[in-house]
Design a protein around this motif. Structure first.
Motif, short mmCIF file in Angstrom:
data_model
loop_
_atom_site.label_atom_id
_atom_site.label_comp_id
_atom_site.label_asym_id
_atom_site.label_seq_id
_atom_site.Cartn_x
_atom_site.Cartn_y
_atom_site.Cartn_z
N GLU A 131 0.80 -1.23 0.00
CA GLU A 131 0.00 0.00 0.00
C GLU A 131 0.83 1.27 0.00
OE1 GLU A 131 -2.36 0.36 3.55
OE2 GLU A 131 -0.70 -0.21 4.83
N TYR A 181 0.60 11.51 -4.73
CA TYR A 181 0.63 12.12 -3.41
C TYR A 181 2.03 12.10 -2.78
CZ TYR A 181 -4.43 11.94 -3.76
OH TYR A 181 -5.72 12.11 -4.19
N HIS A 187 -8.99 20.39 -4.36
CA HIS A 187 -10.22 19.76 -3.88
C HIS A 187 -11.29 20.78 -3.52
CE1 HIS A 187 -9.66 15.30 -3.38
NE2 HIS A 187 -8.61 15.70 -4.07
N ARG A 215 -15.33 20.47 -3.46
CA ARG A 215 -15.76 20.05 -2.12
C ARG A 215 -15.83 21.24 -1.18
NH1 ARG A 215 -11.25 16.10 -0.17
NH2 ARG A 215 -12.63 15.84 1.63
N GLU A 273 -7.58 8.80 12.42
CA GLU A 273 -7.93 9.14 11.04
C GLU A 273 -6.93 8.48 10.08
OE1 GLU A 273 -8.76 12.47 7.67
OE2 GLU A 273 -7.45 13.03 9.31
N GLY A 318 -5.50 7.99 6.19
CA GLY A 318 -5.47 8.71 4.91
C GLY A 318 -5.79 10.17 5.14
N THR A 319 -5.13 10.75 6.13
CA THR A 319 -5.42 12.12 6.55
C THR A 319 -5.10 13.15 5.47
OG1 THR A 319 -5.10 13.72 8.35
CG2 THR A 319 -3.16 12.49 7.66
N ASP A 341 -1.01 8.54 7.29
CA ASP A 341 -1.08 8.58 5.83
C ASP A 341 0.09 7.79 5.27
OD1 ASP A 341 -2.79 10.48 3.78
OD2 ASP A 341 -0.87 9.83 2.94
N ALA A 345 1.61 8.63 2.50
CA ALA A 345 2.50 9.53 1.73
C ALA A 345 3.15 10.55 2.66
CB ALA A 345 1.71 10.25 0.64
N ALA A 364 2.04 5.50 7.81
CA ALA A 364 1.64 4.09 7.69
C ALA A 364 0.37 4.06 6.87
CB ALA A 364 1.41 3.47 9.07
N PHE A 413 -3.56 1.69 5.89
CA PHE A 413 -4.66 0.88 6.39
C PHE A 413 -4.20 -0.51 6.82
CE2 PHE A 413 -7.06 3.73 3.52
CZ PHE A 413 -8.18 4.02 4.29
N ALA A 427 -9.97 7.78 0.86
CA ALA A 427 -8.68 7.09 0.90
C ALA A 427 -8.78 5.58 0.65
CB ALA A 427 -8.00 7.34 2.24
N LEU A 468 -7.14 1.03 -2.29
CA LEU A 468 -6.89 -0.41 -2.14
C LEU A 468 -7.90 -1.21 -2.97
CD1 LEU A 468 -6.39 -0.83 1.73
CD2 LEU A 468 -4.66 -0.49 -0.02
C1 LIG Z 1 -7.71 11.87 -1.87
S1 LIG Z 1 -6.62 11.99 -0.51
C2 LIG Z 1 -7.77 12.23 0.86
C3 LIG Z 1 -7.21 13.14 1.92
C4 LIG Z 1 -8.23 13.58 2.99
N1 LIG Z 1 -8.64 12.46 3.80
C5 LIG Z 1 -9.42 14.25 2.37
O1 LIG Z 1 -10.56 13.83 2.61
O2 LIG Z 1 -9.22 15.23 1.65
C6 LIG Z 1 -6.12 10.31 -0.30
C7 LIG Z 1 -5.05 10.14 0.77
O3 LIG Z 1 -4.95 8.75 1.09
C8 LIG Z 1 -3.58 8.44 1.23
N2 LIG Z 1 -3.44 6.99 1.04
C9 LIG Z 1 -3.40 6.28 -0.12
N3 LIG Z 1 -3.30 4.97 0.13
C10 LIG Z 1 -3.28 4.85 1.49
C11 LIG Z 1 -3.19 3.75 2.37
N4 LIG Z 1 -3.11 2.50 1.92
N5 LIG Z 1 -3.19 3.98 3.70
C12 LIG Z 1 -3.29 5.25 4.17
N6 LIG Z 1 -3.35 6.34 3.39
C13 LIG Z 1 -3.38 6.13 2.06
C14 LIG Z 1 -2.90 9.29 0.17
O4 LIG Z 1 -1.53 9.43 0.43
C15 LIG Z 1 -3.67 10.60 0.30
O5 LIG Z 1 -3.10 11.45 1.25
#
Ligand SMILES: C[S@@+](CC[C@H](N)C(=O)[O-])C[C@H]1O[C@@H](n2cnc3c(N)ncnc32)[C@H](O)[C@@H]1O
Length: 239
Positions: free
Chosen positions: A13, A22, A35, A39, A67, A69-70, A90, A92, A116, A118, A136, A140
């Motif tokens: 991941e 990202y 965004h 949004r 939280e 995927g912050t 997150d 990234a 880290a 999910f 986020a 996957l």
């Molecule tokens: C579209 S952004 C969403 C950011 C924020 N949560 C929002 O609502 O605006 C997706 C985020 O998920 C993160 N991400 C992608 N794969 C992930 C994973 N497996 N685990 C955690 N974060 C992940 C990306 O790095 C990115 O920061």
């Protein structure tokens, strides 16, 4: 905290499958501006916090929130002043760097940032009152969404709440052309429409009914599934 011994068969991941990269500092820096064209991020975060206030036994003030995927941390820095503790993670590092920079002037002492994902976070069982994740989980594939949801259930306290917001397809097999009227026609900004076409054609957003089933199969009770924003649905579940 981070699991370093990922089994060879587990989805990697940290190599994020995304149209927007990202891991690039330049993309992370303009994330909220981009965004913001489709949004209302502050209103979304208020909406999630109001739901949590009602759903968490004892309310927000004593709650520990995770939280996942912050991104640039908009939810985490709004939530922290209202909660006991927020862990924001997150996959990234570039996104986390922007999140830390934006939160720094607020001097929040109850907010931690973790690199880290999910599948790879390894917090104790029964540690959090709520898990929040927005836009986020679609990074996957479905099998790994299921594994991620089990990891989420593991770290939620009994009775704890999952709020999952993501782009999901509220129609049946064979109906993907509906993505044009339902999503694409509603996105005026070309800067956002192009990555959203990439999102639909290359990323792992799934049908709403698959997401609902994955939540239930992961051992949580689905309380609500409804439209949340122009591009996303909200799934609310309890352990
Ligand atoms: C579209 S952004 C969403 C950011 C924020 N949560 C929002 O609502 O605006 C997706 C985020 O998920 C993160 N991400 C992608 N794969 C992930 C994973 N497996 N685990 C955690 N974060 C992940 C990306 O790095 C990115 O920061």
């Amino acid at each position: 905290m981070k699991k370093t011994n990922r089994p060879v068969w587990q989805y990697d991941e940290l190599k994020i499958n995304s149209t927007i990269d990202y891991t690039m500092a330049a993309e992370a820096a303009r994330y909220e501006e981009r965004h913001g064209t489709v949004r209302k991020i502050e209103a979304e975060n208020r909406n999630i916090l109001e739901r949590l206030e009602t759903l968490i036994p004892g309310g927000l003030a004593k709650a520990r929130i995770l939280e996942i995927g912050t991104g640039t941390g908009a939810f985490a820095r709004t939530a922290a002043p209202k909660c006991a503790w927020v862990t924001a993670l997150d996959a990234a590092e570039a996104m986390l760097a922007v999140a830390k920079e934006k939160a720094a002037p607020l001097g929040l002492q109850n907010l931690e940032w973790v690199h880290a994902g999910f599948l790879t976070f390894d917090f104790p069982e029964n540690a959090y009152d709520a898990v929040v994740t927005s836009l986020a989980l679609h990074h996957l594939p479905d099998v790994w969404k299921g594994e991620a949801l089990v990891n989420i259930r593991r770290t939620l306290k009994p009775g704890g709440v999952l709020i999952l917001v993501d782009v999901t397809f509220p129609w049946d097999c064979g109906e993907m052309a509906k993505c044009e009227p339902v999503f694409l026609d509603k996105i005026a900004s070309e800067d956002m429409k192009r990555p959203f076409i990439g999102h639909i054609s290359k990323e792992y957003s799934t049908f709403s009914w698959i997401m609902a089933a994955l939540i239930e199969h992961a051992g949580m009770k689905l309380l609500e599934r409804s439209k949340f924003s122009t591009v996303a649905e909200i799934f609310v579940a309890r352990k």
